[in-house]
Design an enzyme around this catalytic site. Structure first.
Site, short mmCIF file in Angstrom:
data_model
loop_
_atom_site.label_atom_id
_atom_site.label_comp_id
_atom_site.label_asym_id
_atom_site.label_seq_id
_atom_site.Cartn_x
_atom_site.Cartn_y
_atom_site.Cartn_z
N LYS A 195 1.20 -7.33 14.31
CA LYS A 195 0.09 -7.91 13.55
C LYS A 195 -0.05 -9.38 13.94
O LYS A 195 0.92 -10.15 13.88
CB LYS A 195 0.40 -7.77 12.06
CG LYS A 195 -0.80 -7.74 11.17
CD LYS A 195 -0.36 -7.37 9.77
CE LYS A 195 -1.48 -7.35 8.78
NZ LYS A 195 -0.98 -7.19 7.42
O1 G3P Z 1 -3.35 -6.36 3.93
C1 G3P Z 1 -3.69 -7.63 3.47
C2 G3P Z 1 -3.19 -7.79 2.09
O2 G3P Z 1 -1.80 -7.81 2.04
C3 G3P Z 1 -3.79 -8.90 1.33
O3 G3P Z 1 -3.97 -8.39 0.07
O4 G3P Z 1 -4.33 -8.49 -2.32
O5 G3P Z 1 -3.08 -10.34 -1.15
O6 G3P Z 1 -5.53 -10.10 -0.86
P1 G3P Z 1 -4.24 -9.38 -1.13
#
Ligand code: G3P
Length: 220
Positions: free
Chosen positions: A89
């Site tokens: 990634k």
């Molecule tokens: O895959 C990306 C993710 O981990 C971000 O999620 O909920 O932190 O915006 P969030």
């Protein structure tokens, strides 16, 4: 559409895998830190364990920390060596795109992360990224329409014949999953709670209760 869980929590990964509908896992440095995983050796070990839990042919995204080309390439190669499931990634920055192009050339699969615009999605596809991660929930948080970005990228990728898979990320709810499926996402990655939320419907619960009660009445 494939289902990935967006977590480094081994119990959540096991629970999702046991449902038989899990296609992969995504992690990021914040999610690893949340589980208290630190130090190169422990991080590598944790990725290996995740790969073993999900089993053969399930992709596991492991994120690089470096922000320069050389560092990303060195780190990405090490990550890719952990297990055949690993997808490297890489953040959407200039050096990241250079690194993705290089990984594409040498056959290492990549997930281009932190995508917030269609222009960024085009760059990642041109570099040959395996997956593209637009952050839906974080766009919604800023009062813009995250799902509109998935629709826009889907249109561009379909029109241009780009092969990069659209991995809708920062998915926070069961409704997001359904909307991503309608918008053309190839994959959603979300917390286990969002996947489990898909089960819920009061009529299912009422219906099952009645079936069981009627069976009991008839059978004693
Ligand atoms: O895959 C990306 C993710 O981990 C971000 O999620 O909920 O932190 O915006 P969030």
């Amino acid at each position: 559409m494939q289902f990935f869980v967006d977590t480094a929590n081994l119990d959540h990964i096991r629970e999702a895998a046991e449902l038989g509908i899990l296609d992969g896992v995504t992690t990021n440095p914040s999610l690893m830190a949340k589980e208290g995983i630190s130090g190169e050796k422990n991080i590598m070990k944790h990725y290996r364990t995740i790969c073993e839990i999900v089993g053969k042919d399930k992709d596991v995204s492991a994120e690089v920390i470096s922000t320069d080309f050389k560092g990303m390439v060195a780190e990405g190669k090490k990550l890719a060596e952990i297990h055949e499931n690993i997808v490297v990634k890489v953040p959407m920055i200039r050096e990241g795109i250079k690194a993705i192009s290089h990984f594409t050339e040498i056959g290492i699969r990549t997930n281009c992360t932190l995508i917030f615009s269609a222009g960024q999605a085009i760059l990642a596809a041109k570099a040959g990224a395996t997956y593209l991660s637009p952050f839906i929930g974080r766009i919604d948080d800023t009062n813009w329409d995250g799902m509109a970005l998935i629709k826009e990228i889907f249109k561009i990728y379909t029109t241009q014949g780009y092969e990069t898979a659209i991995l809708a990320a920062s998915i926070r709810s069961p409704l997001h999953i359904v909307q991503a499926a309608k918008a053309g996402a190839d994959v959603v990655t979300c917390p286990l709670s969002a996947i489990l939320g898909l089960f819920n419907h009061p009529l299912t619960d009422i219906g099952l209760e009645k079936f069981l009660a009627d069976y009991k009445k008839a059978n004693g």
